[in-house]
Design a protein around this motif. Sequence first.
Motif, PDB file in Angstrom:
ATOM      1  N   TYR A  68       0.985  -1.296  -0.053  1.00 22.58           N
ATOM      2  CA  TYR A  68      -0.022   0.044  -0.192  1.00 22.58           C
ATOM      3  C   TYR A  68       0.899   1.329   0.193  1.00 22.58           C
ATOM      4  O   TYR A  68       2.161   1.157   0.029  1.00 22.58           O
ATOM      5  N   GLN A  69       0.290   2.500   0.012  1.00 20.34           N
ATOM      6  CA  GLN A  69       1.166   3.647  -0.253  1.00 20.34           C
ATOM      7  C   GLN A  69       0.535   4.635   1.029  1.00 20.34           C
ATOM      8  O   GLN A  69      -0.755   4.627   1.017  1.00 20.34           O
ATOM      9  N   VAL A  70       1.258   5.196   1.871  1.00 19.63           N
ATOM     10  CA  VAL A  70       0.794   6.171   2.551  1.00 19.63           C
ATOM     11  C   VAL A  70       1.415   7.697   2.087  1.00 19.63           C
ATOM     12  O   VAL A  70       2.294   7.648   1.279  1.00 19.63           O
ATOM     13  N   ALA A  71       0.496   8.661   2.265  1.00 21.21           N
ATOM     14  CA  ALA A  71       0.844  10.179   2.116  1.00 21.21           C
ATOM     15  C   ALA A  71       1.131  10.667   3.519  1.00 21.21           C
ATOM     16  O   ALA A  71       0.351  10.603   4.424  1.00 21.21           O
ATOM     17  N   ASN A  72       2.490  11.260   3.487  1.00 19.65           N
ATOM     18  CA  ASN A  72       2.611  12.070   4.914  1.00 19.65           C
ATOM     19  C   ASN A  72       2.648  13.529   4.573  1.00 19.65           C
ATOM     20  O   ASN A  72       3.192  14.043   3.457  1.00 19.65           O
ATOM     21  N   LYS A  73       2.288  14.214   5.463  1.00 18.84           N
ATOM     22  CA  LYS A  73       2.234  15.735   5.432  1.00 18.84           C
ATOM     23  C   LYS A  73       2.962  16.388   6.474  1.00 18.84           C
ATOM     24  O   LYS A  73       2.689  16.081   7.470  1.00 18.84           O
ATOM     25  N   VAL A  74       4.045  17.136   6.111  1.00 13.43           N
ATOM     26  CA  VAL A  74       5.039  17.868   7.042  1.00 13.43           C
ATOM     27  C   VAL A  74       4.181  18.549   7.805  1.00 13.43           C
ATOM     28  O   VAL A  74       3.534  19.518   7.356  1.00 13.43           O
ATOM     29  N   GLN A  75       4.293  18.527   8.987  1.00 17.12           N
ATOM     30  CA  GLN A  75       3.472  19.674  10.215  1.00 17.12           C
ATOM     31  C   GLN A  75       4.663  20.276  10.554  1.00 17.12           C
ATOM     32  O   GLN A  75       4.466  21.491  10.745  1.00 17.12           O
ATOM     33  N   VAL A  76       6.057  20.077  10.925  1.00 15.15           N
ATOM     34  CA  VAL A  76       6.906  21.016  11.623  1.00 15.15           C
ATOM     35  C   VAL A  76       8.134  20.529  10.679  1.00 15.15           C
ATOM     36  O   VAL A  76       8.598  19.515  10.580  1.00 15.15           O
TER      37      VAL A  76
END
Length: 158
Positions: A68-76
């Motif tokens: 599967y694939q994850v999408a990561n969103k930079v917070q800091v």
Amino acid sequence: MDQENLSATLIVAAPAAKVFAVLADPTTHAAIDGTGWIQEPADRAPLTEAGQVFRMDMHHAKHPDGDYQVANKVQVLDPPRAISWLTGQEKEDGRLEFAGWFWRYDLAPLGPSETEVTLTYDWSAVPPPVRERIQFPPFDPEHLTNSLQHLAELVSGR
């Protein structure tokens, strides 16, 4: 388990800027990963700003699809002190959906050639419907220590 986060800390024999550069490079994340789930980055660009999205190809034997694939969103993104990202997925319509957990690395320079690195996995914002499907944390706590040891080995090899 009453707590809703796990942390581990390790002193890395490298300057904070060097450690941060490795963490901000998605191509290193599979080598750092203590679970073995990350296969490789789908997005290879360095992390340069909060809000940036980067995807990772994953594999987990207990995942319904295996791969599967994850999408990561930079917070800091606070070089060379802290970096964190939310983990979620991209829906078929292109929307990103995050389930409430994040990864965070805090770096504290201990001198010109040592950095204390704390890795935190936090699931405190995961809503009840997700908690009914996924047990938190979804891995043994030693995976955080393994990740930090992999990071230290990777940084020392650069």
